[in-house]
Design an enzyme around this catalytic site. Structure first.
Site, short mmCIF file in Angstrom:
data_model
loop_
_atom_site.label_atom_id
_atom_site.label_comp_id
_atom_site.label_asym_id
_atom_site.label_seq_id
_atom_site.Cartn_x
_atom_site.Cartn_y
_atom_site.Cartn_z
N GLN A 109 -5.05 -3.83 -2.10
CA GLN A 109 -4.57 -2.84 -3.09
C GLN A 109 -4.49 -3.42 -4.49
OE1 GLN A 109 -4.15 0.36 -2.61
NE2 GLN A 109 -4.12 0.53 -0.37
N HIS B 141 -14.10 0.03 -0.07
CA HIS B 141 -13.86 1.47 -0.25
C HIS B 141 -12.64 1.80 -1.10
CE1 HIS B 141 -10.61 2.38 2.79
NE2 HIS B 141 -11.05 1.27 3.34
N CYS C 119 -3.29 4.47 7.75
CA CYS C 119 -3.59 3.86 9.04
C CYS C 119 -2.49 4.14 10.06
CB CYS C 119 -3.79 2.36 8.90
SG CYS C 119 -5.27 2.01 7.97
N THR D 166 -25.70 -8.64 13.42
CA THR D 166 -26.73 -8.46 12.38
C THR D 166 -26.06 -8.02 11.07
OG1 THR D 166 -28.30 -7.84 14.08
CG2 THR D 166 -28.85 -7.19 11.82
N ASN E 24 0.80 -1.23 0.00
CA ASN E 24 0.00 0.00 0.00
C ASN E 24 0.83 1.28 0.00
OD1 ASN E 24 0.38 -1.31 2.66
ND2 ASN E 24 -0.34 0.64 3.45
N1 PLP Z 1 -4.65 -3.92 3.72
C1 PLP Z 1 -4.12 -3.00 2.91
C2 PLP Z 1 -2.98 -3.38 2.01
C3 PLP Z 1 -4.62 -1.70 2.90
O1 PLP Z 1 -4.09 -0.79 2.09
C4 PLP Z 1 -5.70 -1.38 3.77
C5 PLP Z 1 -6.22 0.00 3.83
O2 PLP Z 1 -5.50 0.97 3.76
C6 PLP Z 1 -6.22 -2.38 4.59
C7 PLP Z 1 -5.67 -3.64 4.54
C8 PLP Z 1 -7.35 -2.11 5.54
O3 PLP Z 1 -8.54 -1.86 4.85
P1 PLP Z 1 -9.83 -1.30 5.63
O4 PLP Z 1 -9.69 0.19 5.59
O5 PLP Z 1 -11.00 -1.78 4.85
O6 PLP Z 1 -9.78 -1.83 7.00
#
Ligand code: PLP
Length: 375
Positions: free
Chosen positions: A179, A199, A321, A235, A150
């Site tokens: 990704q 998303h 993140c 749910t 990512n």
């Molecule tokens: N894995 C990768 C490689 C990502 O880029 C991301 C999001 O940035 C995720 C997992 C996590 O995705 P989510 O935002 O749906 O938790």
């Protein structure tokens, strides 16, 4: 604002929004209720699951809905390790994984006593396969690696790794495909588990799924009812799960065309970036064209991000993140690029919605900032 942060999240496809807003007021019944509206919600959700399975050439009961890919990664990794402990205590992952994977392994190691091997990545940002293969033991039950990184867009050789692991060990292979979805072909039949998020493909936030081969046993992390084969209680988010099939279909429909278009934008961006002073492009030719990780050697990541923000451009300084911690890319550091590159990097991510003119404007802004902040 001009958006260059598609790897973080993507705007909602208007067709998806339209279907979702039509479904939302009508489909309020609990999909597990036995009355007519409940049965209808269940029918439509199962139809969506079947369509997703068909689009990915897997079986319907191999698709499990979750709230996000972080949950999907946690369920696949922790759920598998905890349910299969009697088969072995050793797990393998890489040093360049998304935080949702890295943190799941850290927890299994620190709280549950598993032995975890963290495999380094090469200077190209892909897993060092020789080290991974040597790490396999009779005790290894799970190998987890991402398809596309990512932060850099580096593509791991997942087919080769999966074939080797299956031939030389009893371990199952999990791949974080978040990704890669909508960009690369997915060799799911070669994998045991794979995770996806809506998303990132112009779908809803809070909507995701994972693929798991039928025979794989997982310990549920969310206990509750019989939803999702008892793997994930709660749910069902019926409208989101229903609209996910359309989201996926739209993303896959134009995949090749979009890829070719983004490749052209990528060439334009990289050509322009290479004319700027004191710039190091950290993504290489083998990466997906949607992500360009670049360090401006005289401008720290946060300063660059803020300066671009002031001028109306959205980029990331690292993985979103981890963006609340100090800007330091552990991925670039693991690639051996050094602390300076790792603290001066930004991630520019492109989409089929990006225009060539937007890239010209971004380059102009980068030129100005690079000049103003030159030390
Ligand atoms: N894995 C990768 C490689 C990502 O880029 C991301 C999001 O940035 C995720 C997992 C996590 O995705 P989510 O935002 O749906 O938790």
């Amino acid at each position: 604002m001009i958006y260059f942060d598609y790897a973080s999240t993507a705007p909602l496809n208007p067709d998806v929004l339209d279907t979702y807003t039509r479904l939302l007021p009508k489909l309020y019944a609990n999909a597990d209720s036995l009355h007519a509206p409940g049965r209808e919600a269940q029918r439509l959700m199962e139809k969506s699951r079947a369509q997703i399975a068909q689009l990915l050439s897997v079986r319907g009961d191999e698709v499990i809905f979750t709230s996000c890919a972080s949950e999907a990664n946690s369920t696949a990794i922790k759920g598998f390790a905890l349910a299969n402990r009697h088969r072995g205590n050793h797990l393998i992952t890489t040093k360049a994984e998304h935080s949702s994977v890295a943190a799941a392994f850290a927890q299994l190691e620190q709280e549950f006593g598993f032995r975890v091997s963290y495999i380094p990545v090469t200077t190209q940002g892909i897993v060092d396969t020789e080290t991974l293969y040597k790490a396999l033991t009779k005790d290894t039950i799970l190998v987890s690696l991402m398809y596309v990184n990512n932060e850099t867009g580096a593509i791991n050789p997942i087919e080769e790794v999966s074939a080797y692991v299956h031939e030389h060990s009893r371990a199952v292979v999990h791949v974080d495909c978040v990704q890669a979805l909508g960009k690369l072909k997915l060799p799911l039949s070669m994998l045991d588990m794979a995770t996806f998020s809506a998303h990132k493909i112009y779908g809803l936030k809070g909507s995701a799924f994972f693929y798991k081969k039928r025979n794989i046993k997982l310990l549920p992390l969310i206990n509750g009812g019989q939803q999702e084969q008892g793997i994930r209680g709660g749910t069902s988010n019926t409208p989101a799960n229903i609209v996910l099939a359309k989201t996926l279909r739209l993303a896959l429909e134009n995949q090749d065309e979009h890829y070719a278009y983004v490749k052209k934008l990528h060439a334009q961006l990289c050509t322009e970036l290479s004319t700027l002073n004191d710039v190091h492009i950290n993504s290489n030719e083998q990466c997906i064209p949607h992500i360009v990780n670049v360090s401006f050697l005289n401008v720290g990541s946060e300063i660059m991000l803020n300066a671009l923000d002031e001028r109306g451009f959205c980029v990331s300084a690292q993985s979103t993140c981890s963006s609340r911690s100090r800007a330091y890319s552990h991925v670039l550091a693991e690639m051996g690029l050094g602390d300076h590159i790792a603290t001066h990097a930004i991630r520019i991510s492109l989409s089929h919605m990006t225009t060539s003119e937007e890239i010209n404007q971004l380059i102009q802004a980068l030129k100005e900032i690079n000049h103003d902040y030159r030390t």
